[in-house]
Scaffold this active site. Structure first.
Site, PDB file in Angstrom:
ATOM      1  N   GLY A 187      -4.855  -1.676   4.905  1.00 16.26           N
ATOM      2  CA  GLY A 187      -4.253  -2.615   4.174  1.00 16.26           C
ATOM      3  C   GLY A 187      -4.815  -4.022   4.811  1.00 16.26           C
ATOM      4  O   GLY A 187      -4.982  -5.093   3.787  1.00 16.26           O
ATOM      5  N   ARG A 188      -5.152  -4.292   5.765  1.00 12.06           N
ATOM      6  CA  ARG A 188      -5.789  -5.538   6.280  1.00 12.06           C
ATOM      7  C   ARG A 188      -7.176  -6.047   5.762  1.00 12.06           C
ATOM      8  O   ARG A 188      -8.006  -6.909   5.833  1.00 12.06           O
ATOM      9  CB  ARG A 188      -5.692  -5.685   7.760  1.00 12.06           C
ATOM     10  CG  ARG A 188      -6.502  -4.830   8.543  1.00 12.06           C
ATOM     11  CD  ARG A 188      -5.970  -4.682   9.989  1.00 12.06           C
ATOM     12  NE  ARG A 188      -6.605  -3.418  10.692  1.00 12.06           N
ATOM     13  CZ  ARG A 188      -6.198  -2.462  10.934  1.00 12.06           C
ATOM     14  NH1 ARG A 188      -4.771  -2.206  10.209  1.00 12.06           N
ATOM     15  NH2 ARG A 188      -6.398  -1.460  11.568  1.00 12.06           N
ATOM     16  N   GLU A 220      10.332  -4.707   4.667  1.00 14.40           N
ATOM     17  CA  GLU A 220      10.592  -6.054   4.098  1.00 14.40           C
ATOM     18  C   GLU A 220      10.296  -6.303   2.927  1.00 14.40           C
ATOM     19  O   GLU A 220      10.951  -6.734   1.997  1.00 14.40           O
ATOM     20  CB  GLU A 220       9.761  -6.984   5.023  1.00 14.40           C
ATOM     21  CG  GLU A 220       9.860  -6.906   6.492  1.00 14.40           C
ATOM     22  CD  GLU A 220       9.276  -5.888   7.383  1.00 14.40           C
ATOM     23  OE1 GLU A 220       8.880  -4.891   6.961  1.00 14.40           O
ATOM     24  OE2 GLU A 220       8.992  -6.187   8.446  1.00 14.40           O
ATOM     25  N   HIS A 232      -4.867 -33.375  18.110  1.00 14.48           N
ATOM     26  CA  HIS A 232      -3.672 -34.071  18.659  1.00 14.48           C
ATOM     27  C   HIS A 232      -2.537 -33.000  19.169  1.00 14.48           C
ATOM     28  O   HIS A 232      -1.303 -33.504  19.387  1.00 14.48           O
ATOM     29  CB  HIS A 232      -3.246 -34.853  17.856  1.00 14.48           C
ATOM     30  CG  HIS A 232      -4.023 -35.719  17.162  1.00 14.48           C
ATOM     31  ND1 HIS A 232      -4.601 -36.987  17.737  1.00 14.48           N
ATOM     32  CD2 HIS A 232      -5.308 -35.781  16.191  1.00 14.48           C
ATOM     33  CE1 HIS A 232      -5.620 -37.568  17.319  1.00 14.48           C
ATOM     34  NE2 HIS A 232      -5.967 -36.668  16.059  1.00 14.48           N
ATOM     35  N   LYS A 280       9.020  -0.345  14.145  1.00 14.54           N
ATOM     36  CA  LYS A 280       9.629   0.070  12.895  1.00 14.54           C
ATOM     37  C   LYS A 280      10.885   1.059  12.936  1.00 14.54           C
ATOM     38  O   LYS A 280      11.858   1.004  12.283  1.00 14.54           O
ATOM     39  CB  LYS A 280       8.630   0.622  11.999  1.00 14.54           C
ATOM     40  CG  LYS A 280       7.691  -0.572  11.406  1.00 14.54           C
ATOM     41  CD  LYS A 280       6.686   0.237  10.500  1.00 14.54           C
ATOM     42  CE  LYS A 280       5.393  -0.684   9.985  1.00 14.54           C
ATOM     43  NZ  LYS A 280       4.551  -0.049   9.236  1.00 14.54           N
ATOM     44  N   GLU A 337      -4.850  -6.173  15.034  1.00 12.69           N
ATOM     45  CA  GLU A 337      -4.350  -5.238  14.466  1.00 12.69           C
ATOM     46  C   GLU A 337      -5.762  -3.908  14.443  1.00 12.69           C
ATOM     47  O   GLU A 337      -5.153  -2.813  14.678  1.00 12.69           O
ATOM     48  CB  GLU A 337      -3.577  -5.189  13.013  1.00 12.69           C
ATOM     49  CG  GLU A 337      -2.731  -4.128  12.634  1.00 12.69           C
ATOM     50  CD  GLU A 337      -1.756  -4.229  11.486  1.00 12.69           C
ATOM     51  OE1 GLU A 337      -0.998  -4.522  11.546  1.00 12.69           O
ATOM     52  OE2 GLU A 337      -2.532  -4.011  10.241  1.00 12.69           O
ATOM     53  N   LYS A 388       0.972  -1.226   0.000  1.00 13.39           N
ATOM     54  CA  LYS A 388       0.057  -0.139   0.194  1.00 13.39           C
ATOM     55  C   LYS A 388       0.831   1.243   0.021  1.00 13.39           C
ATOM     56  O   LYS A 388       0.629   2.093  -0.893  1.00 13.39           O
ATOM     57  CB  LYS A 388      -0.830  -0.005   1.237  1.00 13.39           C
ATOM     58  CG  LYS A 388      -1.929   0.906   1.294  1.00 13.39           C
ATOM     59  CD  LYS A 388      -2.858   0.908   2.449  1.00 13.39           C
ATOM     60  CE  LYS A 388      -3.612   2.417   2.671  1.00 13.39           C
ATOM     61  NZ  LYS A 388      -4.612   2.314   3.663  1.00 13.39           N
TER      62      LYS A 388
HETATM   63  O1  F6P Z   1       3.036  -3.023   9.693  1.00 15.08           O
HETATM   64  C1  F6P Z   1       1.763  -3.054   9.780  1.00 15.08           C
HETATM   65  C2  F6P Z   1       1.348  -2.785   8.356  1.00 15.08           C
HETATM   66  O2  F6P Z   1       1.156  -1.363   7.919  1.00 15.08           O
HETATM   67  C3  F6P Z   1       0.053  -3.442   8.137  1.00 15.08           C
HETATM   68  O3  F6P Z   1      -1.037  -2.650   8.594  1.00 15.08           O
HETATM   69  C4  F6P Z   1       0.215  -3.510   6.611  1.00 15.08           C
HETATM   70  O4  F6P Z   1      -0.848  -4.500   6.040  1.00 15.08           O
HETATM   71  C5  F6P Z   1       1.592  -4.040   6.299  1.00 15.08           C
HETATM   72  O5  F6P Z   1       2.125  -3.193   7.407  1.00 15.08           O
HETATM   73  C6  F6P Z   1       1.885  -3.883   5.005  1.00 15.08           C
HETATM   74  O6  F6P Z   1       2.014  -2.500   4.602  1.00 15.08           O
HETATM   75  P1  F6P Z   1       2.196  -2.035   2.936  1.00 15.08           P
HETATM   76  O7  F6P Z   1       1.086  -2.566   2.188  1.00 15.08           O
HETATM   77  O8  F6P Z   1       2.276  -0.567   3.098  1.00 15.08           O
HETATM   78  O9  F6P Z   1       3.491  -2.668   2.385  1.00 15.08           O
END
Ligand code: F6P
Length: 547
Positions: A265-266, A211, A382, A510, A351, A205
């Site tokens: 995002g979620r 990452e 199990h 972060k 979240e 987003k």
């Molecule tokens: O670190 C949390 C977050 O901001 C989430 O809310 C989001 O889904 C995820 O990181 C990834 O963010 P992006 O789509 O901006 O890379």
């Protein structure tokens, strides 16, 4: 918390004293028709909530709480595009992404549907072209492997769904998901892939997530090395709200799919973030998935509160979290392909509602999001079910199960369903000391042996669970399940007076990581300035590497 909500909660607490001593099994003995009274339907989906510590009076109290919190008004505000995400001053209009009915949905007075539909058409055309081989890699080979690079909301939804819907994925196509900055993720995912047949979709987003950017850069380097720099444009697509940053990364404009900041995002898998899924299951399958979400939007908006499944799910959660003090909630799909569903829900729920201040920033005097966890059954039986049945904590469970399998393997499926139903029955009924003693005596055990063993074999029972039963795990059924939980989370946020659409709690870590990374990367940097606890860890790692 408003005065009326506090009053409704106090009434619920008082009510608990009335029902607290009553076993669910007794409630069934008193009213064998209880299943019919305490279940709700949405087409072929049944939500069975009869195995809960609730009576009709409890429901009346819970519904009064929902009304005191103005749930219906807040729901209408959500669908009206009001800035329900007040700390970021935005609407939360992910429902527009699955609005196939063409009904106008407005954000800031503007109907967003033309924009949404245009972008959906672009994604669908791209998905179709990739599937049909009209879009190919730099060597002219068609794509066989789609690799989504993203994390959190840009990964969990599509990754969970691609697994859930694997029988609907076109033969010869495979969807992969790289999320972790741990280099093992990209190494393991790309091992064995033919890069000439691999399409990468960078999904972010913000297009700044550490990452994702690290993984995207590594993937880009791998493609350039294997196929040449000029091939990069043919092997990458991107999804983001930040089109300027995507352009800087060098992705061809016709391979970039955008969405607006009013999609959290979620909550984003319904739109272009679902591109990898749309390629895998095809545009028609993806539309069916959206239709499932749309079914639930209509249900959430129109069903009376007492028949409204996400509202009931939310209220039961509040009953246990706030009145009984249960701190965890398990989601156990008896559906191996929903293996990642609990992980997906962890982000959605925790979240969204893992907050301790109200929408206006006042400290909350009420417990919020429980710990959400789970694994598929029967495997969980199990492993951790011991604790669900006999542990000191009570953990309400959601069981998810399909009436029939997607593949025609009726025998396996009958066993699966029987296990699922039996577990909720066992949680409810338990086994008393008297029953255990009778069983052990019938087995011929001596009195002292019975005395010694009986306590270990007693099950307290009266442990609550819901069952979500759907016909089969199709794209539409999956869309319904996800949207049910989305609106459940929203309904709880209303009762707790939380902004469910921000996530400030992810920021501090972060920030500290950005500050710390140079000292971790470069072993000669002085540690002065780091807090002593962290400096200790960095020094210990340096010693490890030196030794
Ligand atoms: O670190 C949390 C977050 O901001 C989430 O809310 C989001 O889904 C995820 O990181 C990834 O963010 P992006 O789509 O901006 O890379």
């Amino acid at each position: 918390m408003t005065h009326t909500v506090a009053t409704a909660l106090a009434a619920l607490e008082a009510h608990r004293l009335d029902v607290g001593h009553r076993d669910i099994a007794d409630l069934f003995r008193e009213d064998p028709a209880r299943f019919g009274k305490f279940s709700a339907r949405l087409d072929d989906l049944t939500f069975d909530y009869s195995k809960h510590r609730v009576t009709e009076a409890t429901l009346a109290h819970l519904l009064a709480l929902a009304r005191a919190a103005k749930l219906e008004e807040r729901r209408d505000a959500l669908f009206a595009g009001e800035h329900v995400n007040n700390t970021e001053d935005r609407a939360a209009m992910h429902m527009a992404l699955r609005n196939l009915a063409g009904r106008p949905l407005r954000v800031d007075g503007v109907d967003v549907m033309p924009d949404v539909e245009a972008e959906r058409a672009k994604v669908q055309a791209f998905a179709r072209a990739v599937r049909e081989g009209a879009i190919r890699g730099a060597t002219g080979a068609p794509f066989s492997d789609i690799v989504n690079i993203g994390i959190g909301g840009s990964d969990l939804g599509p990754a969970m769904a691609a697994r859930a819907l694997s029988p609907f994925v076109r033969k010869g196509l495979r969807a992969h998901f790289i999320s972790n900055v741990d280099g093992a993720d990209i190494a393991d995912t790309l091992a064995g892939l033919d890069l000439a047949r691999t399409l990468f979709i960078v999904s972010s987003k913000t297009f700044t997530t550490q990452e994702t950017m690290a993984n995207a850069a590594s993937a880009r380097a791998r493609v350039a090395e294997a196929l040449g720099e000029k091939a990069v444009g043919d092997h990458f697509a991107a999804v983001s709200t930040k089109l300027d940053l995507v352009a800087k990364f060098g992705i061809r404009p016709d391979r970039v799919f955008g969405f607006r900041d009013w999609v959290g995002g979620r909550y984003s898998m319904w739109g272009p973030i679902g591109t990898a899924l749309a390629i895998a299951i095809g545009p028609e399958g993806f539309d069916d998935f959206l239709r499932g979400g749309q079914d639930v939007d209509t249900h959430f908006r129109e069903a009376p509160l007492q028949d409204n499944i996400p509202v009931l799910m939310a209220l039961l959660g509040v009953w246990y979290r706030n009145v009984w003090g249960f701190a965890a909630h398990a989601v156990i799909p008896y559906d191996q392909r929903l293996a990642r569903f609990p992980a997906y829900l962890q982000q959605l729920d925790m979240e969204s509602n893992g907050k301790s201040v109200s929408r206006s920033g006042a400290p909350l005097r009420i417990a919020t999001a429980p710990v959400i966890w789970g694994e598929p059954g029967t495997n969980g039986q199990h492993a951790f079910f011991q604790m669900l049945h006999q542990g000191t904590d009570v953990i309400p469970v959601d069981f998810l199960v399909a009436g029939e399998p997607v593949e025609a393997d009726a025998r396996h499926h009958a066993l699966l369903v029987a296990n699922c139903f039996a577990q909720s029955e066992a949680l409810m009924l338990g086994r008393s000391r008297a029953e255990v003693e009778k069983i052990l005596a019938a087995q011929g055990l001596s009195k002292p042996a019975i005395e010694a063993l009986a306590p270990h074999k007693v099950f307290p029972g009266n442990r609550p669970s819901s069952t979500l039963l759907y016909k089969a795990l199709t794209p539409r059924a999956l869309g319904r399940l996800i949207a049910l939980y989305e609106h459940k989370v929203f309904a709880q946020s209303v009762i707790w007076d939380i902004n469910a659409f921000d996530q400030w709690g992810v920021e501090l870590g972060k920030e500290l990581c950005t500050r710390l990374a140079p000292a971790v990367e470069d072993g000669t940097r002085p540690l002065a300035g780091l807090d002593p606890a962290t400096a200790g860890l960095v020094a210990a790692r340096r010693a490890l590497l030196a030794g």
